[in-house]
Design a protein around this motif. Structure first.
Motif, PDB file in Angstrom:
ATOM      1  N   UNK A   1       0.855  -1.189   0.000  1.00  0.00           N
ATOM      2  CA  UNK A   1       0.000   0.000   0.000  1.00  0.00           C
ATOM      3  C   UNK A   1       0.891   1.239   0.000  1.00  0.00           C
ATOM      4  N   UNK A   2       0.545   2.217  -0.852  1.00  0.00           N
ATOM      5  CA  UNK A   2       1.377   3.405  -0.963  1.00  0.00           C
ATOM      6  C   UNK A   2       0.512   4.649  -1.092  1.00  0.00           C
TER       7      UNK A   2
ATOM      8  N   UNK B   1      -1.057   3.898   5.308  1.00  0.00           N
ATOM      9  CA  UNK B   1      -0.405   3.149   6.383  1.00  0.00           C
ATOM     10  C   UNK B   1      -1.412   2.447   7.263  1.00  0.00           C
ATOM     11  N   UNK B   2      -2.515   3.135   7.549  1.00  0.00           N
ATOM     12  CA  UNK B   2      -3.553   2.513   8.383  1.00  0.00           C
ATOM     13  C   UNK B   2      -4.243   1.382   7.638  1.00  0.00           C
ATOM     14  N   UNK B   3      -4.520   1.588   6.359  1.00  0.00           N
ATOM     15  CA  UNK B   3      -5.151   0.526   5.560  1.00  0.00           C
ATOM     16  C   UNK B   3      -4.262  -0.718   5.534  1.00  0.00           C
ATOM     17  N   UNK B   4      -2.964  -0.508   5.329  1.00  0.00           N
ATOM     18  CA  UNK B   4      -2.031  -1.648   5.328  1.00  0.00           C
ATOM     19  C   UNK B   4      -2.052  -2.366   6.673  1.00  0.00           C
TER      20      UNK B   4
ATOM     21  N   UNK C   1       1.874  -4.285   3.704  1.00  0.00           N
ATOM     22  CA  UNK C   1       2.764  -3.322   4.340  1.00  0.00           C
ATOM     23  C   UNK C   1       2.762  -2.034   3.531  1.00  0.00           C
ATOM     24  N   UNK C   2       3.206  -0.952   4.141  1.00  0.00           N
ATOM     25  CA  UNK C   2       3.210   0.363   3.521  1.00  0.00           C
ATOM     26  C   UNK C   2       4.589   0.679   2.946  1.00  0.00           C
ATOM     27  N   UNK C   3       4.604   1.242   1.753  1.00  0.00           N
ATOM     28  CA  UNK C   3       5.840   1.731   1.143  1.00  0.00           C
ATOM     29  C   UNK C   3       5.637   3.195   0.768  1.00  0.00           C
ATOM     30  N   UNK C   4       6.560   4.043   1.192  1.00  0.00           N
ATOM     31  CA  UNK C   4       6.481   5.454   0.844  1.00  0.00           C
ATOM     32  C   UNK C   4       6.821   5.610  -0.634  1.00  0.00           C
ATOM     33  N   UNK C   5       5.967   6.281  -1.421  1.00  0.00           N
ATOM     34  CA  UNK C   5       6.227   6.365  -2.867  1.00  0.00           C
ATOM     35  C   UNK C   5       7.512   7.114  -3.206  1.00  0.00           C
TER      36      UNK C   5
END
Length: 333
Positions: free
Chosen positions: A58-59, A69-72, A83-87
């Motif tokens: 999720x980004x 981040x919350x959705x991930x 997991x979250x990745x910063x674009x």
């Protein structure tokens, strides 16, 4: 730094309350409006996540990034690895975290966020499915996605219609809707939730067993039936559980003597020096086995209004004991 100026004519408690009510009504309307948009794209996003053999990456940038981040986190805690990745970091090496078995979910209210669009060709090159969550179904991001979740709102709850408010709430709710739909489809249970939340109260209730919490061996208060009350009280004081088990020579449980039994005995003005414990104990108390889950034991204690439990083996022999304080210390309560 100077405080923002305040207009004394508008800065009143009544106006603040009206604005707060307006915000909640606008955001609630924004979430309600999502219901009629759930259709083929939502089903496609659900299918992509359900079929994903890797993880949902999720980004999102800025406020959308916080929601991403919350959705991930919600997906990960409800049975869908994510997991979250910063674009911004993704185009500088973090894109290596994405494998061919993953799927990507990109959040951008405008659908034109530069940092997100930059990594679109790389995502396409990997051949992984792309889910977008945007407020503009005709945006670049939405058109590039395999499934676009439309989270557009009539207006932001911000009086200036600028700060992301209604739009972030709508995105958050849509993420929850997808996570819950996946949760049920995967047959995700309370036990599964507990395994991913071992540090929480629910996790401890559903994972800990009495053998993990109970006092055993010499720490278990126990006396035989002919023991005088005085000696039983000494055993209770020494072991500090507010009770003592009463057992036979084979350590099979005959009864229990608690603080409550002591008060009732004193009301009867019994002689604590020579009254045998069998005359004042509660006979045939409820016993449990060491494999019982802590959550089940807690429910039993609350239902029967008891503060202590005796744990026995299959032959009724005393092997352990605990009280409500042990539950509290373990974080089960």
């Amino acid at each position: 730094m100077a405080n923002p100026k305040t207009d004394s004519e508008t800065a009143t408690p009544e106006r603040a309350l009206r604005l707060a009510q307006d915000v909640l009504e606008l955001e609630a309307d924004s979430v309600r409006d999502l219901v009629k948009r759930l259709g083929d794209d939502f089903i496609r996003a659900w299918e992509i996540c359900l079929a994903c053999r890797g993880r949902i990456v999720v980004t999102g940038m800025g406020k959308s990034g916080h929601i991403a981040g919350k959705v991930a986190a919600t997906l990960a805690s409800t049975g869908t690895p994510a997991f979250f990745v910063h674009p911004g970091e993704a185009s500088h090496g973090d894109l290596g975290m994405i494998t061919g078995e993953d799927a990507v979910m990109a959040l951008s209210n405008s659908g034109e966020t530069g940092e997100v669009l930059t990594i679109l060709p790389l995502i396409k090159r990997l051949g992984v499915p792309l889910i977008s969550m945007t407020g503009r179904p005709d945006s670049t991001l939405a058109r590039a996605a395999d499934a676009n979740l439309d989270v557009s709102v009539a207006r932001e709850a911000c009086p200036l219609n600028l700060a992301p408010t209604s739009s972030t709430t709508a995105s958050l709710a849509m993420g929850d809707a997808l996570a819950v739909a996946l949760l049920e489809s995967r047959g995700f249970t309370q036990e599964d939730f507990a395994r991913s939340h071992p540090g929480g109260s629910l996790g401890r209730r559903l994972l800990l067993r009495l053998e993990d919490l109970m006092h055993s061996g010499d720490a278990v208060p126990a006396v035989q039936a002919d023991t005088p009350m005085r000696n039983a009280l000494l055993e209770m004081t020494l072991k500090g559980l507010g009770m003592t088990a009463v057992v036979n020579e084979e350590r099979q449980v005959l009864g229990i003597f608690t603080d409550g039994d002591l008060r009732r005995s004193l009301d009867r003005q019994l002689n604590v020096h020579n009254t045998p414990i069998r005359d004042v104990m509660t006979p045939a108390p409820r016993t449990v086995n060491r494999e019982m889950l802590a959550g089940e034991a807690l429910k039993l204690m609350e239902t029967q209004r008891i503060n202590q439990l005796l744990i026995t083996d299959t032959n009724g022999r005393l092997v352990g004991a605990l009280n409500m304080h042990d539950m509290l210390r373990a974080g089960v309560v």
